[in-house]
Enzyme design. Sequence first.
Site, PDB file in Angstrom:
ATOM      1  N   GLY A 178      -3.915  -4.057  -4.784  1.00 56.49           N
ATOM      2  CA  GLY A 178      -4.867  -3.051  -5.262  1.00 56.49           C
ATOM      3  C   GLY A 178      -4.072  -1.808  -5.600  1.00 56.49           C
ATOM      4  N   HIS A 179      -3.727  -1.634  -6.880  1.00 59.45           N
ATOM      5  CA  HIS A 179      -2.900  -0.493  -7.276  1.00 59.45           C
ATOM      6  C   HIS A 179      -3.799   0.640  -7.763  1.00 59.45           C
ATOM      7  CE1 HIS A 179       0.909  -3.165  -7.738  1.00 59.45           C
ATOM      8  NE2 HIS A 179       0.417  -3.134  -6.521  1.00 59.45           N
ATOM      9  N   SER A 225      -7.325  -0.923  -0.190  1.00 56.50           N
ATOM     10  CA  SER A 225      -8.042  -0.732  -1.460  1.00 56.50           C
ATOM     11  C   SER A 225      -8.629  -2.040  -1.988  1.00 56.50           C
ATOM     12  CB  SER A 225      -7.138  -0.080  -2.507  1.00 56.50           C
ATOM     13  OG  SER A 225      -5.891  -0.697  -2.528  1.00 56.50           O
ATOM     14  N   ASP A 245       0.815  -1.229   0.000  1.00 54.31           N
ATOM     15  CA  ASP A 245       0.000   0.000   0.000  1.00 54.31           C
ATOM     16  C   ASP A 245       0.843   1.271   0.000  1.00 54.31           C
ATOM     17  OD1 ASP A 245      -2.258  -1.677   0.275  1.00 54.31           O
ATOM     18  OD2 ASP A 245      -1.923  -1.761   2.441  1.00 54.31           O
ATOM     19  N   GLY A 278       1.860   2.935  -2.624  1.00 52.78           N
ATOM     20  CA  GLY A 278       1.517   3.840  -3.743  1.00 52.78           C
ATOM     21  C   GLY A 278       2.290   3.486  -5.007  1.00 52.78           C
ATOM     22  N   LYS A 279       2.618   2.189  -5.155  1.00 54.94           N
ATOM     23  CA  LYS A 279       3.400   1.752  -6.324  1.00 54.94           C
ATOM     24  C   LYS A 279       2.670   2.027  -7.638  1.00 54.94           C
ATOM     25  CE  LYS A 279       3.261  -2.271  -4.411  1.00 54.94           C
ATOM     26  NZ  LYS A 279       2.831  -1.958  -3.041  1.00 54.94           N
ATOM     27  N   ARG A 281       3.357 -28.802  -6.977  1.00 49.60           N
ATOM     28  CA  ARG A 281       3.394 -29.326  -8.352  1.00 49.60           C
ATOM     29  C   ARG A 281       2.096 -30.003  -8.774  1.00 49.60           C
ATOM     30  NH1 ARG A 281       8.976 -32.165  -7.140  1.00 49.60           N
ATOM     31  NH2 ARG A 281       7.749 -32.529  -5.285  1.00 49.60           N
ATOM     32  N   LYS A 315       3.152  10.200   0.175  1.00 49.57           N
ATOM     33  CA  LYS A 315       2.200  10.689   1.177  1.00 49.57           C
ATOM     34  C   LYS A 315       2.825  11.662   2.176  1.00 49.57           C
ATOM     35  CE  LYS A 315      -1.665   7.745   1.233  1.00 49.57           C
ATOM     36  NZ  LYS A 315      -2.551   6.871   1.928  1.00 49.57           N
ATOM     37  N   GLN A 351       2.439  -5.841  -3.253  1.00 53.00           N
ATOM     38  CA  GLN A 351       2.685  -5.932  -1.805  1.00 53.00           C
ATOM     39  C   GLN A 351       4.011  -5.207  -1.476  1.00 53.00           C
ATOM     40  OE1 GLN A 351       1.849  -9.313  -3.323  1.00 53.00           O
ATOM     41  NE2 GLN A 351      -0.154  -8.388  -3.223  1.00 53.00           N
ATOM     42  N   LYS A 388       0.670   4.388  -8.559  1.00 49.44           N
ATOM     43  CA  LYS A 388       0.826   5.777  -9.009  1.00 49.44           C
ATOM     44  C   LYS A 388       2.217   5.979  -9.620  1.00 49.44           C
ATOM     45  CE  LYS A 388       1.408  10.437  -7.248  1.00 49.44           C
ATOM     46  NZ  LYS A 388       0.875  11.546  -6.471  1.00 49.44           N
ATOM     47  N   GLY A 430     -11.000  -2.969   1.993  1.00 53.11           N
ATOM     48  CA  GLY A 430     -11.709  -1.928   2.739  1.00 53.11           C
ATOM     49  C   GLY A 430     -11.407  -1.943   4.236  1.00 53.11           C
ATOM     50  N   ARG A 431     -10.414  -2.726   4.654  1.00 49.80           N
ATOM     51  CA  ARG A 431     -10.080  -2.783   6.087  1.00 49.80           C
ATOM     52  C   ARG A 431      -9.253  -1.555   6.481  1.00 49.80           C
ATOM     53  NH1 ARG A 431      -7.064  -8.465   6.604  1.00 49.80           N
ATOM     54  NH2 ARG A 431      -6.237  -7.742   4.624  1.00 49.80           N
ATOM     55  N   SER A 467       5.895  12.366  -3.309  1.00 53.39           N
ATOM     56  CA  SER A 467       4.478  12.447  -3.664  1.00 53.39           C
ATOM     57  C   SER A 467       3.736  13.267  -2.606  1.00 53.39           C
ATOM     58  CB  SER A 467       3.903  11.038  -3.764  1.00 53.39           C
ATOM     59  OG  SER A 467       2.527  11.106  -4.015  1.00 53.39           O
TER      60      SER A 467
HETATM   61  P1  IMP Z   1      -2.699 -12.742   1.310  1.00 51.31           P
HETATM   62  O1  IMP Z   1      -1.547 -12.509   0.405  1.00 51.31           O
HETATM   63  O2  IMP Z   1      -3.992 -12.226   0.757  1.00 51.31           O
HETATM   64  O3  IMP Z   1      -2.834 -14.136   1.802  1.00 51.31           O
HETATM   65  O4  IMP Z   1      -2.449 -11.863   2.632  1.00 51.31           O
HETATM   66  C1  IMP Z   1      -1.329 -12.106   3.488  1.00 51.31           C
HETATM   67  C2  IMP Z   1      -0.950 -10.833   4.232  1.00 51.31           C
HETATM   68  O5  IMP Z   1      -0.474  -9.856   3.304  1.00 51.31           O
HETATM   69  C3  IMP Z   1      -2.123 -10.164   4.949  1.00 51.31           C
HETATM   70  O6  IMP Z   1      -1.627  -9.510   6.103  1.00 51.31           O
HETATM   71  C4  IMP Z   1      -2.614  -9.127   3.965  1.00 51.31           C
HETATM   72  O7  IMP Z   1      -3.279  -8.056   4.566  1.00 51.31           O
HETATM   73  C5  IMP Z   1      -1.285  -8.685   3.354  1.00 51.31           C
HETATM   74  N1  IMP Z   1      -1.433  -8.230   1.970  1.00 51.31           N
HETATM   75  C6  IMP Z   1      -1.593  -8.976   0.867  1.00 51.31           C
HETATM   76  N2  IMP Z   1      -1.643  -8.222  -0.216  1.00 51.31           N
HETATM   77  C7  IMP Z   1      -1.494  -6.953   0.196  1.00 51.31           C
HETATM   78  C8  IMP Z   1      -1.411  -5.699  -0.494  1.00 51.31           C
HETATM   79  O8  IMP Z   1      -1.464  -5.616  -1.719  1.00 51.31           O
HETATM   80  N3  IMP Z   1      -1.263  -4.607   0.297  1.00 51.31           N
HETATM   81  C9  IMP Z   1      -1.127  -4.688   1.642  1.00 51.31           C
HETATM   82  N4  IMP Z   1      -1.174  -5.824   2.320  1.00 51.31           N
HETATM   83  C10 IMP Z   1      -1.349  -6.948   1.589  1.00 51.31           C
END
Ligand code: IMP
Length: 422
Positions: free
Chosen positions: A40-41, A305, A13, A15-16, A143, A337, A230, A18, A308-309, A408
Amino acid sequence: MSVDVVLGIQWGDEGKGKIVDILSPHYDIVCRFQGGPNAGHTIIFDGKKHILHTIPSGIFHENILNIIGNGVVIDPVTFINEINELISINLNPQNNLYISSSAHLILPIHRVLDFVYEKQKGDNSIGSTLRGIGPTYTDKVARRGLTIGFSLRDDFDKLYKELNDFHINYLDYSGIDINEIKIEGFSYREYEAKWLEALALMKKFTIINTEYILHKALKENKKILAEGAQGSLLDIDHGTYPFVTSSNTTIGGACTGLGIPHSSINKVYGVTKAYCTRVGNGPFPSELFNDISTELQKRGNEVGSTTGRPRRCGWLDLSLLKYAIDINGITDLVLMKVDVLDTFDKIYVAEHTNANNPYDSNDIKLIELPGWQEDTSTINNYNDLPNNLKKFIDFLEKFTSVPISMISIGPSREQILKKINI
Ligand code: IMP
Protein backbone atom coordinates in the site's frame (compact mmCIF):
# COMPACT_ATOMS: atom_id res chain seq x y z
CA MET A 1 24.09 2.30 -15.66
CA SER A 2 20.73 3.95 -15.57
CA VAL A 3 18.46 2.03 -13.25
CA ASP A 4 18.07 3.42 -9.73
CA VAL A 5 16.22 1.32 -7.18
CA VAL A 6 14.13 2.36 -4.17
CA LEU A 7 13.94 -0.32 -1.49
CA GLY A 8 12.26 -0.46 1.89
CA ILE A 9 14.92 -1.76 4.29
CA GLN A 10 12.76 -2.57 7.31
CA TRP A 11 9.49 -4.57 7.51
CA GLY A 12 7.68 -2.47 4.90
CA ASP A 13 5.61 0.68 5.36
CA GLU A 14 8.73 2.88 5.32
CA GLY A 15 7.23 5.44 2.94
CA LYS A 16 8.64 4.22 -0.39
CA GLY A 17 5.62 5.53 -2.33
CA LYS A 18 6.31 9.11 -1.26
CA ILE A 19 10.00 8.82 -2.18
CA VAL A 20 9.26 7.29 -5.60
CA ASP A 21 6.74 10.07 -6.22
CA ILE A 22 9.37 12.71 -5.34
CA LEU A 23 12.11 11.08 -7.43
CA SER A 24 9.86 10.25 -10.42
CA PRO A 25 10.20 13.57 -12.28
CA HIS A 26 13.92 12.73 -12.76
CA TYR A 27 13.09 9.48 -14.60
CA ASP A 28 11.57 8.32 -17.90
CA ILE A 29 10.23 5.01 -16.60
CA VAL A 30 9.06 3.83 -13.15
CA CYS A 31 8.60 0.08 -12.55
CA ARG A 32 7.30 -2.26 -9.86
CA PHE A 33 9.22 -5.53 -9.77
CA GLN A 34 7.77 -7.75 -7.00
CA GLY A 35 4.91 -8.17 -4.57
CA GLY A 36 1.35 -7.27 -5.35
CA PRO A 37 -1.67 -5.81 -3.64
CA ASN A 38 -0.25 -6.67 -0.20
CA ALA A 39 1.58 -3.36 -0.71
CA GLY A 40 0.00 0.00 0.00
CA HIS A 41 2.06 2.93 -1.27
CA THR A 42 0.67 6.20 0.04
CA ILE A 43 1.19 9.48 -1.76
CA ILE A 44 -0.30 12.74 -0.50
CA PHE A 45 -0.60 15.84 -2.66
CA ASP A 46 -3.08 18.70 -3.07
CA GLY A 47 -4.42 17.70 0.36
CA LYS A 48 -5.57 14.29 -0.92
CA LYS A 49 -4.33 10.82 0.00
CA HIS A 50 -3.76 8.27 -2.79
CA ILE A 51 -2.95 4.63 -2.04
CA LEU A 52 -1.48 2.44 -4.76
CA HIS A 53 -1.30 -1.33 -4.37
CA THR A 54 -0.15 -2.63 -7.75
CA ILE A 55 0.47 0.37 -9.97
CA PRO A 56 3.88 2.09 -9.81
CA SER A 57 3.96 5.40 -7.94
CA GLY A 58 5.12 7.26 -11.07
CA ILE A 59 1.59 7.06 -12.47
CA PHE A 60 0.71 10.59 -11.28
CA HIS A 61 3.20 12.01 -13.78
CA GLU A 62 1.61 11.62 -17.21
CA ASN A 63 4.86 11.90 -19.17
CA ILE A 64 6.42 8.94 -17.33
CA LEU A 65 5.97 5.37 -18.53
CA ASN A 66 5.00 3.00 -15.71
CA ILE A 67 5.71 -0.72 -15.90
CA ILE A 68 4.36 -3.58 -13.82
CA GLY A 69 7.19 -6.09 -14.18
CA ASN A 70 7.16 -9.87 -14.51
CA GLY A 71 7.96 -10.34 -10.82
CA VAL A 72 4.69 -8.74 -9.68
CA VAL A 73 1.49 -10.67 -8.95
CA ILE A 74 -1.73 -8.92 -9.98
CA ASP A 75 -5.29 -9.17 -8.79
CA PRO A 76 -7.47 -7.73 -11.60
CA VAL A 77 -10.11 -6.54 -9.10
CA THR A 78 -7.63 -4.43 -7.10
CA PHE A 79 -5.99 -3.30 -10.32
CA ILE A 80 -9.24 -2.02 -11.86
CA ASN A 81 -10.23 -0.34 -8.57
CA GLU A 82 -6.93 1.52 -8.64
CA ILE A 83 -7.43 2.46 -12.28
CA ASN A 84 -10.89 3.83 -11.49
CA GLU A 85 -9.45 5.95 -8.66
CA LEU A 86 -6.88 7.37 -11.06
CA ILE A 87 -9.55 8.09 -13.70
CA SER A 88 -11.56 9.90 -11.02
CA ILE A 89 -8.70 12.42 -10.66
CA ASN A 90 -8.59 12.93 -14.44
CA LEU A 91 -5.65 10.67 -15.21
CA ASN A 92 -5.74 8.23 -18.09
CA PRO A 93 -3.40 5.42 -17.00
CA GLN A 94 -4.08 3.41 -20.17
CA ASN A 95 -1.70 5.87 -21.88
CA ASN A 96 1.32 5.38 -19.65
CA LEU A 97 1.09 1.95 -18.07
CA TYR A 98 2.43 -1.33 -19.47
CA ILE A 99 1.99 -4.74 -17.86
CA SER A 100 4.46 -7.60 -18.27
CA SER A 101 2.81 -10.58 -19.95
CA SER A 102 4.80 -12.78 -17.54
CA ALA A 103 3.35 -11.24 -14.35
CA HIS A 104 1.20 -13.81 -12.56
CA LEU A 105 -2.51 -13.54 -11.87
CA ILE A 106 -3.88 -13.73 -8.35
CA LEU A 107 -7.03 -15.84 -8.76
CA PRO A 108 -10.00 -15.68 -6.37
CA ILE A 109 -9.05 -19.18 -5.25
CA HIS A 110 -5.61 -17.89 -4.18
CA ARG A 111 -7.31 -15.53 -1.74
CA VAL A 112 -9.32 -18.41 -0.34
CA LEU A 113 -6.18 -20.53 0.02
CA ASP A 114 -4.33 -17.69 1.79
CA PHE A 115 -7.11 -17.58 4.36
CA VAL A 116 -7.27 -21.37 4.75
CA TYR A 117 -3.49 -21.80 5.06
CA GLU A 118 -3.30 -19.03 7.68
CA LYS A 119 -6.11 -20.64 9.66
CA GLN A 120 -4.41 -24.04 9.47
CA LYS A 121 -1.21 -22.49 10.92
CA GLY A 122 -3.10 -21.48 14.06
CA ASP A 123 -0.79 -19.77 16.58
CA ASN A 124 2.03 -19.81 14.03
CA SER A 125 0.12 -17.77 11.44
CA ILE A 126 2.21 -15.29 9.46
CA GLY A 127 -0.25 -12.41 9.82
CA SER A 128 -0.63 -12.30 6.02
CA THR A 129 -2.55 -9.46 4.37
CA LEU A 130 -4.70 -12.29 2.89
CA ARG A 131 -4.44 -10.86 -0.61
CA GLY A 132 -3.51 -14.25 -2.11
CA ILE A 133 0.17 -13.38 -2.49
CA GLY A 134 1.70 -16.57 -1.04
CA PRO A 135 -0.53 -19.06 -2.91
CA THR A 136 0.01 -17.20 -6.21
CA TYR A 137 3.81 -17.30 -5.90
CA THR A 138 3.52 -20.93 -4.80
CA ASP A 139 1.71 -21.78 -8.05
CA LYS A 140 4.28 -19.80 -10.02
CA VAL A 141 7.17 -21.79 -8.50
CA ALA A 142 5.22 -25.05 -8.85
CA ARG A 143 4.94 -24.20 -12.58
CA ARG A 144 1.18 -24.36 -12.71
CA GLY A 145 0.40 -20.63 -12.28
CA LEU A 146 -1.39 -18.41 -14.79
CA THR A 147 0.35 -15.37 -16.21
CA ILE A 148 -1.44 -12.31 -17.60
CA GLY A 149 -0.09 -13.42 -20.98
CA PHE A 150 -2.00 -16.72 -20.64
CA SER A 151 -5.23 -14.74 -20.22
CA LEU A 152 -4.86 -13.62 -23.86
CA ARG A 153 -4.80 -17.23 -25.11
CA ASP A 154 -7.82 -18.99 -26.60
CA ASP A 155 -7.52 -21.83 -24.11
CA PHE A 156 -7.43 -19.55 -21.03
CA ASP A 157 -10.86 -20.68 -19.77
CA LYS A 158 -9.62 -24.27 -19.77
CA LEU A 159 -6.37 -23.35 -17.99
CA TYR A 160 -8.31 -21.34 -15.42
CA LYS A 161 -10.72 -24.19 -14.75
CA GLU A 162 -7.92 -26.75 -14.42
CA LEU A 163 -6.04 -24.67 -11.82
CA ASN A 164 -9.20 -23.78 -9.98
CA ASP A 165 -10.35 -27.41 -9.87
CA PHE A 166 -6.93 -28.47 -8.64
CA HIS A 167 -7.28 -26.21 -5.60
CA ILE A 168 -10.98 -26.85 -5.04
CA ASN A 169 -10.18 -30.57 -4.87
CA TYR A 170 -7.66 -29.82 -2.12
CA LEU A 171 -10.26 -27.75 -0.25
CA ASP A 172 -12.86 -30.53 -0.64
CA TYR A 173 -10.33 -32.99 0.68
CA SER A 174 -9.75 -30.70 3.70
CA GLY A 175 -13.51 -30.59 4.31
CA ILE A 176 -13.90 -26.96 3.17
CA ASP A 177 -16.94 -26.09 1.05
CA ILE A 178 -16.03 -23.33 -1.42
CA ASN A 179 -19.66 -22.17 -1.47
CA GLU A 180 -19.43 -21.28 2.23
CA ILE A 181 -16.47 -18.96 1.66
CA LYS A 182 -16.87 -15.18 1.40
CA ILE A 183 -14.39 -12.75 -0.15
CA GLU A 184 -14.87 -9.07 0.70
CA GLY A 185 -18.45 -9.88 1.71
CA PHE A 186 -19.24 -11.64 -1.60
CA SER A 187 -19.85 -15.35 -2.07
CA TYR A 188 -16.99 -17.08 -3.88
CA ARG A 189 -18.96 -17.35 -7.14
CA GLU A 190 -20.08 -13.69 -7.00
CA TYR A 191 -16.52 -12.58 -6.40
CA GLU A 192 -15.28 -14.79 -9.22
CA ALA A 193 -17.73 -13.08 -11.60
CA LYS A 194 -16.36 -9.67 -10.50
CA TRP A 195 -12.82 -10.96 -11.02
CA LEU A 196 -13.54 -12.19 -14.56
CA GLU A 197 -15.13 -8.85 -15.40
CA ALA A 198 -12.07 -7.01 -14.06
CA LEU A 199 -9.75 -9.33 -16.02
CA ALA A 200 -11.60 -8.48 -19.25
CA LEU A 201 -11.00 -4.76 -18.53
CA MET A 202 -7.37 -5.34 -17.61
CA LYS A 203 -6.76 -7.10 -20.94
CA LYS A 204 -7.39 -3.76 -22.69
CA PHE A 205 -4.12 -2.44 -21.26
CA THR A 206 -0.79 -2.87 -23.01
CA ILE A 207 0.37 -6.37 -22.06
CA ILE A 208 3.82 -7.08 -23.47
CA ASN A 209 7.30 -8.45 -22.80
CA THR A 210 8.30 -5.43 -20.77
CA GLU A 211 11.94 -6.52 -20.53
CA TYR A 212 12.37 -5.56 -24.21
CA ILE A 213 10.99 -2.10 -23.48
CA LEU A 214 13.50 -1.77 -20.64
CA HIS A 215 16.45 -3.06 -22.69
CA LYS A 216 15.63 -0.58 -25.46
CA ALA A 217 15.31 2.22 -22.91
CA LEU A 218 18.69 1.29 -21.41
CA LYS A 219 20.32 1.41 -24.86
CA GLU A 220 18.79 4.86 -25.38
CA ASN A 221 20.23 6.01 -22.03
CA LYS A 222 16.79 6.59 -20.58
CA LYS A 223 16.52 6.80 -16.79
CA ILE A 224 14.62 4.05 -15.02
CA LEU A 225 13.44 3.92 -11.40
CA ALA A 226 12.56 0.55 -9.85
CA GLU A 227 10.15 0.70 -6.92
CA GLY A 228 10.38 -2.05 -4.32
CA ALA A 229 7.45 -3.21 -2.24
CA GLN A 230 7.45 -4.46 1.38
CA GLY A 231 10.91 -4.36 2.99
CA SER A 232 14.19 -6.28 3.15
CA LEU A 233 13.33 -7.88 6.51
CA LEU A 234 10.27 -9.49 4.84
CA ASP A 235 12.39 -10.99 2.02
CA ILE A 236 11.65 -14.67 1.35
CA ASP A 237 15.38 -15.52 1.62
CA HIS A 238 16.85 -12.90 3.96
CA GLY A 239 13.88 -11.92 6.12
CA THR A 240 12.53 -13.30 9.37
CA TYR A 241 11.53 -16.60 7.72
CA PRO A 242 8.84 -17.98 7.87
CA PHE A 243 7.32 -14.64 8.90
CA VAL A 244 8.00 -13.07 5.52
CA THR A 245 6.31 -12.33 2.25
CA SER A 246 6.73 -14.65 -0.74
CA SER A 247 9.00 -12.60 -2.98
CA ASN A 248 12.54 -11.21 -3.01
CA THR A 249 12.14 -7.70 -1.68
CA THR A 250 15.92 -7.20 -1.76
CA ILE A 251 18.05 -5.96 -4.66
CA GLY A 252 18.13 -9.25 -6.60
CA GLY A 253 14.36 -9.01 -6.98
CA ALA A 254 14.81 -5.89 -9.14
CA CYS A 255 16.89 -7.86 -11.67
CA THR A 256 14.71 -10.98 -11.79
CA GLY A 257 11.45 -9.07 -11.50
CA LEU A 258 12.22 -6.82 -14.45
CA GLY A 259 14.69 -8.81 -16.56
CA ILE A 260 17.48 -6.24 -16.30
CA PRO A 261 21.21 -6.89 -15.73
CA HIS A 262 22.83 -6.09 -12.38
CA SER A 263 25.32 -3.90 -14.24
CA SER A 264 22.49 -1.53 -15.19
CA ILE A 265 21.90 -0.65 -11.54
CA ASN A 266 23.36 2.60 -10.27
CA LYS A 267 21.92 4.09 -7.09
CA VAL A 268 20.12 1.96 -4.51
CA TYR A 269 18.04 4.08 -2.15
CA GLY A 270 17.35 2.43 1.20
CA VAL A 271 14.23 3.87 2.81
CA THR A 272 14.03 3.56 6.60
CA LYS A 273 11.93 5.15 9.29
CA ALA A 274 13.77 6.90 12.15
CA TYR A 275 12.27 4.13 14.32
CA CYS A 276 10.91 0.66 13.49
CA THR A 277 7.46 -0.77 12.83
CA ARG A 278 6.13 -4.14 11.84
CA VAL A 279 2.65 -5.31 10.89
CA GLY A 280 1.92 -9.02 11.16
CA ASN A 281 3.68 -11.63 13.24
CA GLY A 282 7.34 -12.57 13.67
CA PRO A 283 10.57 -11.44 15.35
CA PHE A 284 11.13 -7.74 16.09
CA PRO A 285 14.16 -7.43 18.40
CA SER A 286 13.74 -3.72 19.28
CA GLU A 287 9.96 -3.85 19.76
CA LEU A 288 8.58 -1.81 22.69
CA PHE A 289 5.57 -2.64 24.84
CA ASN A 290 5.17 0.58 26.81
CA ASP A 291 4.02 4.20 26.57
CA ILE A 292 6.71 4.91 24.02
CA SER A 293 5.32 2.38 21.56
CA THR A 294 1.85 3.87 22.07
CA GLU A 295 3.27 7.34 21.44
CA LEU A 296 5.10 6.20 18.28
CA GLN A 297 1.95 4.48 17.06
CA LYS A 298 -0.20 7.55 17.69
CA ARG A 299 2.19 10.23 16.41
CA GLY A 300 3.22 8.13 13.42
CA ASN A 301 -0.34 7.06 12.61
CA GLU A 302 1.02 3.53 12.49
CA VAL A 303 -1.91 1.67 10.98
CA GLY A 304 -1.51 -0.64 7.95
CA SER A 305 -2.55 1.12 4.70
CA THR A 306 -3.72 -2.15 3.13
CA THR A 307 -5.31 -3.91 6.10
CA GLY A 308 -5.96 -1.15 8.67
CA ARG A 309 -4.15 -3.22 11.33
CA PRO A 310 -2.20 -1.34 14.05
CA ARG A 311 1.56 -1.62 13.53
CA ARG A 312 3.94 -2.84 16.24
CA CYS A 313 6.50 -0.12 17.13
CA GLY A 314 10.06 0.02 18.50
CA TRP A 315 13.35 1.90 18.27
CA LEU A 316 15.49 1.97 15.15
CA ASP A 317 17.55 -1.23 14.99
CA LEU A 318 21.06 -0.35 13.83
CA SER A 319 22.18 -3.96 13.40
CA LEU A 320 19.27 -4.75 11.10
CA LEU A 321 19.82 -1.47 9.28
CA LYS A 322 23.41 -2.48 8.61
CA TYR A 323 22.31 -6.00 7.58
CA ALA A 324 19.86 -4.59 5.04
CA ILE A 325 22.46 -2.10 3.74
CA ASP A 326 24.96 -4.91 3.20
CA ILE A 327 22.49 -7.24 1.47
CA ASN A 328 21.27 -4.57 -0.92
CA GLY A 329 24.39 -2.49 -1.49
CA ILE A 330 22.54 0.63 -0.41
CA THR A 331 24.23 3.77 -1.78
CA ASP A 332 21.87 6.37 -0.25
CA LEU A 333 19.72 6.28 2.85
CA VAL A 334 16.39 8.09 3.10
CA LEU A 335 15.29 8.77 6.67
CA MET A 336 11.51 8.89 7.07
CA LYS A 337 9.10 10.13 9.74
CA VAL A 338 11.73 12.06 11.66
CA ASP A 339 8.99 14.47 12.86
CA VAL A 340 7.35 11.59 14.78
CA LEU A 341 10.30 11.77 17.22
CA ASP A 342 9.93 15.56 17.73
CA THR A 343 8.36 15.27 21.21
CA PHE A 344 10.79 12.82 22.82
CA ASP A 345 13.36 14.19 25.26
CA LYS A 346 15.56 11.13 24.70
CA ILE A 347 15.61 8.76 21.77
CA TYR A 348 17.24 5.36 21.50
CA VAL A 349 18.71 3.13 18.85
CA ALA A 350 19.22 -0.60 19.29
CA GLU A 351 22.26 -2.71 18.54
CA HIS A 352 22.79 -6.47 18.81
CA THR A 353 25.76 -8.40 17.64
CA ASN A 354 25.01 -12.07 17.09
CA ALA A 355 26.75 -12.56 13.74
CA ASN A 356 24.98 -15.90 13.26
CA ASN A 357 21.46 -14.53 13.60
CA PRO A 358 20.62 -10.95 12.67
CA TYR A 359 17.18 -11.29 14.24
CA ASP A 360 18.36 -12.44 17.68
CA SER A 361 17.09 -10.13 20.42
CA ASN A 362 18.95 -11.73 23.33
CA ASP A 363 21.98 -9.46 23.32
CA ILE A 364 20.13 -6.26 22.48
CA LYS A 365 21.69 -3.03 23.74
CA LEU A 366 20.05 0.42 23.62
CA ILE A 367 22.10 3.54 22.88
CA GLU A 368 20.66 6.78 24.26
CA LEU A 369 20.73 10.00 22.24
CA PRO A 370 19.36 13.43 23.16
CA GLY A 371 16.03 14.35 21.57
CA TRP A 372 15.42 17.74 19.88
CA GLN A 373 11.92 18.57 21.20
CA GLU A 374 11.14 20.97 18.40
CA ASP A 375 8.52 20.87 15.64
CA THR A 376 10.39 19.91 12.46
CA SER A 377 7.37 19.46 10.22
CA THR A 378 7.45 22.98 8.74
CA ILE A 379 11.22 23.32 8.26
CA ASN A 380 12.20 24.04 4.64
CA ASN A 381 15.94 23.71 4.73
CA TYR A 382 18.27 21.01 6.03
CA ASN A 383 20.48 23.60 7.75
CA ASP A 384 17.54 24.79 9.87
CA LEU A 385 17.02 21.37 11.49
CA PRO A 386 17.61 21.27 15.28
CA ASN A 387 21.21 20.53 16.22
CA ASN A 388 20.40 17.31 18.07
CA LEU A 389 18.59 15.99 14.99
CA LYS A 390 21.61 16.84 12.83
CA LYS A 391 23.76 14.98 15.37
CA PHE A 392 21.40 11.97 15.11
CA ILE A 393 21.76 12.05 11.31
CA ASP A 394 25.57 12.32 11.56
CA PHE A 395 25.59 9.42 14.02
CA LEU A 396 23.61 7.21 11.60
CA GLU A 397 25.82 8.15 8.67
CA LYS A 398 28.97 7.33 10.65
CA PHE A 399 27.54 4.04 11.92
CA THR A 400 26.41 2.86 8.49
CA SER A 401 29.03 4.60 6.31
CA VAL A 402 26.17 5.50 3.96
CA PRO A 403 25.05 9.09 3.28
CA ILE A 404 21.49 10.10 4.19
CA SER A 405 20.35 11.97 1.12
CA MET A 406 16.77 12.86 2.12
CA ILE A 407 14.93 13.41 5.39
CA SER A 408 11.14 13.25 5.52
CA ILE A 409 9.39 15.45 8.09
CA GLY A 410 5.73 14.74 7.37
CA PRO A 411 3.41 12.84 5.06
CA SER A 412 2.99 15.30 2.19
CA ARG A 413 5.06 15.59 -0.97
CA GLU A 414 6.47 18.95 0.16
CA GLN A 415 7.73 17.75 3.56
CA ILE A 416 11.10 16.51 2.40
CA LEU A 417 14.57 17.93 3.00
CA LYS A 418 17.28 17.09 0.50
CA LYS A 419 20.67 16.94 2.17
CA ILE A 420 22.46 16.22 -1.10
CA ASN A 421 21.38 17.47 -4.52
CA ILE A 422 19.32 14.69 -6.15
P1 IMP B 1 1.61 -11.49 2.68
O1 IMP B 1 2.70 -11.05 1.77
O2 IMP B 1 0.35 -10.72 2.49
O3 IMP B 1 1.37 -12.95 2.70
O4 IMP B 1 2.08 -11.14 4.18
C1 IMP B 1 3.23 -11.74 4.77
C2 IMP B 1 3.81 -10.83 5.84
O5 IMP B 1 4.31 -9.64 5.24
C3 IMP B 1 2.79 -10.36 6.87
O6 IMP B 1 3.45 -10.18 8.11
C4 IMP B 1 2.34 -9.02 6.35
O7 IMP B 1 1.85 -8.17 7.35
C5 IMP B 1 3.65 -8.50 5.77
N1 IMP B 1 3.43 -7.59 4.64
C6 IMP B 1 3.10 -7.90 3.38
N2 IMP B 1 3.04 -6.82 2.63
C7 IMP B 1 3.37 -5.78 3.41
C8 IMP B 1 3.53 -4.38 3.17
O8 IMP B 1 3.38 -3.88 2.06
N3 IMP B 1 3.87 -3.63 4.26
C9 IMP B 1 4.11 -4.18 5.47
N4 IMP B 1 3.99 -5.47 5.74
C10 IMP B 1 3.63 -6.26 4.70
